[in-house]
Write an enzyme that holds these catalytic residues in place. Structure first.
Site, PDB file in Angstrom:
ATOM      1  N   SER A 136       0.833  -1.194   0.000  1.00  0.00           N
ATOM      2  CA  SER A 136       0.000   0.000   0.000  1.00  0.00           C
ATOM      3  C   SER A 136       0.869   1.245   0.000  1.00  0.00           C
ATOM      4  CB  SER A 136      -0.919   0.003   1.217  1.00  0.00           C
ATOM      5  OG  SER A 136      -0.133   0.227   2.370  1.00  0.00           O
ATOM      6  N   LYS A 137       0.208   2.385  -0.032  1.00  0.00           N
ATOM      7  CA  LYS A 137       0.875   3.682  -0.124  1.00  0.00           C
ATOM      8  C   LYS A 137       2.037   3.847   0.856  1.00  0.00           C
ATOM      9  CE  LYS A 137      -0.709   6.125  -3.438  1.00  0.00           C
ATOM     10  NZ  LYS A 137       0.299   5.742  -4.425  1.00  0.00           N
ATOM     11  N   ARG A 138       1.858   3.260   2.041  1.00  0.00           N
ATOM     12  CA  ARG A 138       2.932   3.501   3.017  1.00  0.00           C
ATOM     13  C   ARG A 138       4.231   2.796   2.621  1.00  0.00           C
ATOM     14  NH1 ARG A 138       2.502  -1.147   6.628  1.00  0.00           N
ATOM     15  NH2 ARG A 138       0.687  -2.205   5.799  1.00  0.00           N
ATOM     16  N   GLY A 161       5.395   3.242  -0.346  1.00  0.00           N
ATOM     17  CA  GLY A 161       5.893   4.026  -1.485  1.00  0.00           C
ATOM     18  C   GLY A 161       4.956   3.884  -2.665  1.00  0.00           C
TER      19      GLY A 161
END
Ligand code: GLU
Length: 472
Positions: free
Chosen positions: A250-252, A254
């Site tokens: 996920s976004k966390r 990158g």
């Protein structure tokens, strides 16, 4: 004939994990001489958009995953957008109601939410309690007469659900694993499970290849196929793409979308190669593969069941390999977008060649090609190379050679550098002591493309101008 589909919901950009699902389906279809179908699952109207649909199509095309039927190209089962297939779902829903396998449910979202919370608070699983399961037909008519709009729920049979998964073998769900679920919402739109199953059925999908997160959905789907009287497709649930910390990618972690990697300068062939290798081992020594080689070697049955853990370093390594494997004229074509300042230069190909060994993605080009721009003001470390007697002599000699010979081509530039070194043979200097002053004088930097490239690309006059700039 094999028919598989990729069924993205256009609620965001194409995620790497979804691209991996698309790739597996595509490889399987192409390897089997089957069809790859693109279906847009946009029943969630609030979150879906045409813009995201376009973006997904564009990224799939960029990856090289072409489709035989889809919203843009049409096909025998058009339309391929679920939002345009309401009639097909309503028809099949009527069939289930007639067979007594679906029933109207008048529970309001508020009532359902309240029951859900109560169940959770009491430690029960929040499944539908069957409140409307056995309403009298008269009652149904009365409430409809009052203008209440029911949803339709599937009457889940009390039995074990068993299906065969091509990777996991027999998968079993005991009776009562889930409650009656909605197949048509009260606003007339089809529910997620129902639209997927009806479409897979009428589109003649033979194999459903999707992520493990769909396993419990599949249990519901198998029951729906049975209720509708269609044969269920074969299923394969592949492992999920995880971030380096083991959580769902996920976004966390990158960048997660194909578009972001494209913008960073990764090549489509490197990305598909990487996604395939995450769960599959090619024959010894054949890691670097393009799509056609993947089609030839890849076997969906060889997929690993272990989670696929994203590893940026391996992607970088593969991207570098693909960059250096690409024919130079093709590289020139794709690289231009990333280095617009230089792409019109008559020697752009030579410039690319000069930095190719150093870059991992095309997004790094502008900073590497900077060496060909106006010389930078040398920093402390670089300036050091311009001081002293040796530096003075080297620059003087370089100027002399350039004036005498000019720079004809790259080979000649190699010769010029060799001649400069020879000129100092008897002084027992390190190569660096000769070459660095020239490099710093030409670029203001102590690192960059090999000197012959600099000489050739800058050319005689520009080199002389820069040398004079330093000496004056
Ligand atoms: N539209 C679903 C998703 O994006 C895929 C459903 C399926 O593959 O059956 O997750």
């Amino acid at each position: 004939m094999v028919r598989v589909r990729f069924a993205p919901s256009p609620t965001g950009r194409l995620h790497l994990g979804s691209a991996r699902t698309a790739l597996f389906n595509w490889l399987f279809a192409r390897g089997q001489g089957g069809s790859f179908i693109l279906r847009i699952e946009d029943t969630d109207v609030e979150r879906s958009s045409r813009e995201m649909e376009e973006s997904i199509l564009e990224d799939l095309r960029w990856l090289g995953l072409d489709w035989d039927e889809g919203p843009d190209v049409g096909g025998p089962h058009a339309p391929y957008r679920q939002s345009e297939r309401g009639e097909v779902y309503r028809e099949h829903a009527r069939l289930l109601v007639e067979k007594g396998m679906a029933y109207p449910c008048f529970c309001t979202p508020e009532q359902l939410e309240e029951k859900r919370e109560r169940a959770l608070a009491e430690g029960r699983s929040p499944r539908y309690d069957g409140a409307c399961r056995d309403l009298e037909p008269l009652e149904v008519r009365k409430r409809e007469g009052r203008g209440e709009r029911p949803a339709l729920r599937f009457r889940v049979p009390e039995k074990e659900v068993v299906f065969q998964d091509l990777l996991h073998g027999l998968v079993r769900f005991p009776p009562g694993s889930f409650g009656d679920f909605i197949i048509m919402r009260s606003d007339g739109r089809a529910g997620f499970h129902f639209s997927v199953v009806v479409d897979d059925a009428v589109m003649g999908i033979t194999h459903v290849i999707r992520g493990e997160d769909h396993l419990t959905n599949t249990a519901r789907h198998v029951l729906l196929f049975e209720a509708l009287g269609y044969p269920a497709p074969m299923y394969l649930h592949h492992s999920l793409l995880l971030g380096p910390d083991g959580g769902k990618m996920s976004k966390r972690h990158g960048a997660t979308s194909v578009r972001e990697y494209r913008e960073m300068g990764y090549l489509p062939q490197a990305l598909v190669n990487y996604l395939a290798l995450l769960s599959w081992s090619p024959p010894e020594g054949r890691e670097v593969l393009d799509l056609s080689e993947l089609v030839e070697l890849f076997d969906i049955g060889d997929l690993s069941r272990s989670p696929a853990v994203f590893d940026r370093e391996r992607l970088d390594w593969l991207n570098g390999k693909h960059l250096r494997r690409m024919p130079l004229d093709e590289l020139v074509r794709v690289a231009g977008v990333y280095a617009p300042r230089w792409s019109g230069h008559p020697l752009f190909a030579v410039m690319l060649e000069s930095v190719l060994d150093n870059i991992t993605n095309l997004g790094e080009l502008p900073s590497y090609l900077e060496a060909y721009g106006e010389p930078a003001r040398p920093g402390e470390r670089a300036a050091e190379w311009l001081r002293g007697e040796v530096a003075g002599r080297v620059l003087e000699k370089a100027e002399e050679i350039l004036r005498e010979e000019g720079v004809r081509d790259l080979e000649h530039a190699h010769h010029l550098v060799a001649r400069l070194r020879h000129a100092f043979d008897e002084r027992d200097l390190k190569p660096k002591e000769i070459l660095m002053p020239l490099r710093v004088a030409l670029t203001g930097r102590d690192r960059g493309p090999a000197l012959p490239y600099l000489l050739y690309v800058l050319g005689r006059d520009e080199c002389l101008r820069r040398l004079q700039g330093v000496r004056s």
